[in-house]
Design a protein around this motif. Sequence first.
Motif, PDB file in Angstrom:
ATOM      1  N   LEU A  89     -31.771 -11.547  20.449  1.00  0.00           N
ATOM      2  CA  LEU A  89     -32.478 -10.634  19.557  1.00  0.00           C
ATOM      3  C   LEU A  89     -32.285  -9.191  20.009  1.00  0.00           C
ATOM      4  O   LEU A  89     -31.977  -8.303  19.199  1.00  0.00           O
ATOM      5  CB  LEU A  89     -33.970 -10.990  19.519  1.00  0.00           C
ATOM      6  CG  LEU A  89     -34.882 -10.001  18.778  1.00  0.00           C
ATOM      7  CD1 LEU A  89     -34.451  -9.817  17.330  1.00  0.00           C
ATOM      8  CD2 LEU A  89     -36.337 -10.454  18.865  1.00  0.00           C
ATOM      9  N   LEU A  90     -32.459  -8.946  21.291  1.00  0.00           N
ATOM     10  CA  LEU A  90     -32.270  -7.589  21.808  1.00  0.00           C
ATOM     11  C   LEU A  90     -30.834  -7.127  21.611  1.00  0.00           C
ATOM     12  O   LEU A  90     -30.591  -5.973  21.243  1.00  0.00           O
ATOM     13  CB  LEU A  90     -32.657  -7.531  23.288  1.00  0.00           C
ATOM     14  CG  LEU A  90     -32.518  -6.146  23.940  1.00  0.00           C
ATOM     15  CD1 LEU A  90     -33.400  -5.122  23.248  1.00  0.00           C
ATOM     16  CD2 LEU A  90     -32.846  -6.224  25.430  1.00  0.00           C
ATOM     17  N   ASP A  91     -29.894  -8.017  21.820  1.00  0.00           N
ATOM     18  CA  ASP A  91     -28.483  -7.672  21.642  1.00  0.00           C
ATOM     19  C   ASP A  91     -28.207  -7.272  20.194  1.00  0.00           C
ATOM     20  O   ASP A  91     -27.505  -6.293  19.925  1.00  0.00           O
ATOM     21  CB  ASP A  91     -27.622  -8.873  22.040  1.00  0.00           C
ATOM     22  CG  ASP A  91     -26.144  -8.549  22.079  1.00  0.00           C
ATOM     23  OD1 ASP A  91     -25.716  -7.875  23.031  1.00  0.00           O
ATOM     24  OD2 ASP A  91     -25.419  -8.966  21.152  1.00  0.00           O
ATOM     25  N   TRP A  92     -28.782  -8.033  19.240  1.00  0.00           N
ATOM     26  CA  TRP A  92     -28.596  -7.703  17.825  1.00  0.00           C
ATOM     27  C   TRP A  92     -29.260  -6.369  17.491  1.00  0.00           C
ATOM     28  O   TRP A  92     -28.676  -5.535  16.790  1.00  0.00           O
ATOM     29  CB  TRP A  92     -29.161  -8.821  16.953  1.00  0.00           C
ATOM     30  CG  TRP A  92     -29.160  -8.475  15.492  1.00  0.00           C
ATOM     31  CD1 TRP A  92     -28.082  -8.360  14.668  1.00  0.00           C
ATOM     32  CD2 TRP A  92     -30.311  -8.191  14.690  1.00  0.00           C
ATOM     33  NE1 TRP A  92     -28.486  -8.015  13.393  1.00  0.00           N
ATOM     34  CE2 TRP A  92     -29.846  -7.909  13.381  1.00  0.00           C
ATOM     35  CE3 TRP A  92     -31.686  -8.155  14.939  1.00  0.00           C
ATOM     36  CZ2 TRP A  92     -30.707  -7.584  12.331  1.00  0.00           C
ATOM     37  CZ3 TRP A  92     -32.552  -7.839  13.894  1.00  0.00           C
ATOM     38  CH2 TRP A  92     -32.060  -7.555  12.618  1.00  0.00           C
ATOM     39  N   LEU A  93     -30.455  -6.141  17.999  1.00  0.00           N
ATOM     40  CA  LEU A  93     -31.131  -4.868  17.760  1.00  0.00           C
ATOM     41  C   LEU A  93     -30.304  -3.703  18.301  1.00  0.00           C
ATOM     42  O   LEU A  93     -30.232  -2.632  17.675  1.00  0.00           O
ATOM     43  CB  LEU A  93     -32.521  -4.870  18.403  1.00  0.00           C
ATOM     44  CG  LEU A  93     -33.574  -5.766  17.741  1.00  0.00           C
ATOM     45  CD1 LEU A  93     -34.836  -5.833  18.601  1.00  0.00           C
ATOM     46  CD2 LEU A  93     -33.914  -5.263  16.339  1.00  0.00           C
ATOM     47  N   ALA A  94     -29.662  -3.904  19.450  1.00  0.00           N
ATOM     48  CA  ALA A  94     -28.797  -2.862  20.000  1.00  0.00           C
ATOM     49  C   ALA A  94     -27.653  -2.545  19.050  1.00  0.00           C
ATOM     50  O   ALA A  94     -27.309  -1.380  18.820  1.00  0.00           O
ATOM     51  CB  ALA A  94     -28.263  -3.296  21.367  1.00  0.00           C
ATOM     52  N   CYS A  95     -27.053  -3.596  18.478  1.00  0.00           N
ATOM     53  CA  CYS A  95     -25.929  -3.391  17.549  1.00  0.00           C
ATOM     54  C   CYS A  95     -26.381  -2.656  16.287  1.00  0.00           C
ATOM     55  O   CYS A  95     -25.666  -1.783  15.769  1.00  0.00           O
ATOM     56  CB  CYS A  95     -25.316  -4.741  17.176  1.00  0.00           C
ATOM     57  SG  CYS A  95     -24.487  -5.569  18.548  1.00  0.00           S
ATOM     58  N   VAL A  96     -27.564  -2.992  15.791  1.00  0.00           N
ATOM     59  CA  VAL A  96     -28.101  -2.300  14.616  1.00  0.00           C
ATOM     60  C   VAL A  96     -28.388  -0.843  14.945  1.00  0.00           C
ATOM     61  O   VAL A  96     -28.035   0.066  14.175  1.00  0.00           O
ATOM     62  CB  VAL A  96     -29.373  -3.008  14.119  1.00  0.00           C
ATOM     63  CG1 VAL A  96     -30.070  -2.185  13.033  1.00  0.00           C
ATOM     64  CG2 VAL A  96     -29.038  -4.404  13.598  1.00  0.00           C
ATOM     65  N   ALA A  97     -29.002  -0.603  16.097  1.00  0.00           N
ATOM     66  CA  ALA A  97     -29.322   0.768  16.495  1.00  0.00           C
ATOM     67  C   ALA A  97     -28.062   1.621  16.607  1.00  0.00           C
ATOM     68  O   ALA A  97     -28.023   2.765  16.155  1.00  0.00           O
ATOM     69  CB  ALA A  97     -30.076   0.764  17.825  1.00  0.00           C
ATOM     70  N   GLY A  98     -27.034   1.052  17.193  1.00  0.00           N
ATOM     71  CA  GLY A  98     -25.802   1.805  17.395  1.00  0.00           C
ATOM     72  C   GLY A  98     -25.070   2.142  16.120  1.00  0.00           C
ATOM     73  O   GLY A  98     -24.251   3.070  16.084  1.00  0.00           O
ATOM     74  N   ALA A  99     -25.343   1.389  15.052  1.00  0.00           N
ATOM     75  CA  ALA A  99     -24.646   1.606  13.780  1.00  0.00           C
ATOM     76  C   ALA A  99     -25.442   2.465  12.807  1.00  0.00           C
ATOM     77  O   ALA A  99     -25.021   2.643  11.658  1.00  0.00           O
ATOM     78  CB  ALA A  99     -24.330   0.258  13.135  1.00  0.00           C
ATOM     79  N   ARG A 100     -26.558   3.033  13.236  1.00  0.00           N
ATOM     80  CA  ARG A 100     -27.429   3.793  12.338  1.00  0.00           C
ATOM     81  C   ARG A 100     -26.717   4.970  11.664  1.00  0.00           C
ATOM     82  O   ARG A 100     -27.067   5.354  10.545  1.00  0.00           O
ATOM     83  CB  ARG A 100     -28.634   4.351  13.108  1.00  0.00           C
ATOM     84  CG  ARG A 100     -29.674   3.326  13.484  1.00  0.00           C
ATOM     85  CD  ARG A 100     -30.798   3.973  14.279  1.00  0.00           C
ATOM     86  NE  ARG A 100     -31.576   4.917  13.479  1.00  0.00           N
ATOM     87  CZ  ARG A 100     -31.539   6.234  13.625  1.00  0.00           C
ATOM     88  NH1 ARG A 100     -30.727   6.791  14.526  1.00  0.00           N
ATOM     89  NH2 ARG A 100     -32.293   7.007  12.869  1.00  0.00           N
ATOM     90  N   GLU A 101     -25.750   5.568  12.339  1.00  0.00           N
ATOM     91  CA  GLU A 101     -25.082   6.751  11.791  1.00  0.00           C
ATOM     92  C   GLU A 101     -23.678   6.439  11.292  1.00  0.00           C
ATOM     93  O   GLU A 101     -22.872   7.338  11.079  1.00  0.00           O
ATOM     94  CB  GLU A 101     -25.051   7.855  12.849  1.00  0.00           C
ATOM     95  CG  GLU A 101     -26.467   8.310  13.246  1.00  0.00           C
ATOM     96  CD  GLU A 101     -26.477   9.463  14.226  1.00  0.00           C
ATOM     97  OE1 GLU A 101     -25.411   9.770  14.807  1.00  0.00           O
ATOM     98  OE2 GLU A 101     -27.566  10.064  14.409  1.00  0.00           O
TER      99      GLU A 101
END
Length: 407
Positions: A29-41
């Motif tokens: 879950l944390l790994d997926w959240l990291a990927c989402v956060a990194g793609a925000r821009e």
Amino acid sequence: MSEPLLTQLSERLTRPVGESDRQRARLHLLDWLACVAGARESDVAGRGGLLSMPLAGAALLGNVLEMDDVHRTALLHPGPVVWPAALNGAPERLADVLDAAIRGYEAMIAIGSALDAHHYSLWHPTATAGVFGAAAAAGSHWDFSRDTMVSALANAGSVSGGLWHMRHDDVMTKQWHVYHAVSTGCDAALAAFNGITGPAALLEGPQGLFAAMTKKPGVLAENGDSWLIHQVSFKPFAACRHAHPAIDVAMELRAAGKLAPPFYVETYADALAFCDRPDPVTELDAKFSLQHAVAVVADGRKAEPADFTEAAIAELTGLRAQVSAVEDPAITARYPAHFGARVNGLELVDTLGDPERPVSEDAIVAKMRSLADWGGLDAGEADRAAEIALHGDSAEAVDTLLKDWLG
């Protein structure tokens, strides 16, 4: 006569989930959240508002950076599909979301592992098998009976798809595939909840998925008495997983002070099919370029998102020209059970992030911090995500986090 494959799989999904399984799921879950956060821009960010599913934005962003988790023998990325489905209409307790995700990983990987090389040459398994993972995750929230889960899986699989042709253009189809898998699986689960039935022999039937999409289907993967989520690999580098073995070896050489040009890469056939790209032009090209990946390491970089931008492509032209890549049949013979490579004579059989060479919880937290920064979030948001994912028990807290990040 044995029961249909989806019946067998649905029976397996009724097993209880243990606390050690949930702890493993928290890391994913944390790994997926990291990927989402990194793609925000990224260019894809903000497009979710055009779609109907509440978690559309998160579903579109999970695989943008090419850092999403991966199962080797199934050759697919469960996280970007399963987590939005597990969170969609979730109950209050995060533990229930974790259980749903574990079941989603199980269904997606089990079926994906039965798809053959012919399938992988044409079809995107994250999409084709993803509909099953999303249906299983969504169905878990309704505590489906075996037969109801069969219908959800069967109807989701009956419209499975996702062609690889999008690899030939700089487009957003790969993200659309993930969204489609999530929304289709969730819709199939809702339909099953309301009594819409489906064919139990959808996989092995004479006009089923295997007949349509494979030449020599395998068996549904199992992990003994454990869950298949424990076999999933984490991706530490911002590139296609097929480029990771070469990156990993090059980093070992660099650490030993032995990485010097020219650079000779030997790897498996699929790594070349997907990533033999000596002259990348776009950021997507660079993420699918063995030559650029090795040049990144030779230049002393960390293989983070910034190292695959168009600026980095221009800066590494000279180093990239000194990288050659060929197939080694012995490495191909070990694939996909082992993703390996050899660079300038040094060979690694397995890649960092695989179960044989696991990354630590601290490394995943560090990935969260790095990608949050890349996505324009402050360090406090990375710590917030880590606390919620690793120690929290509120599904609403995850939902609120995503809404704060994505608007």
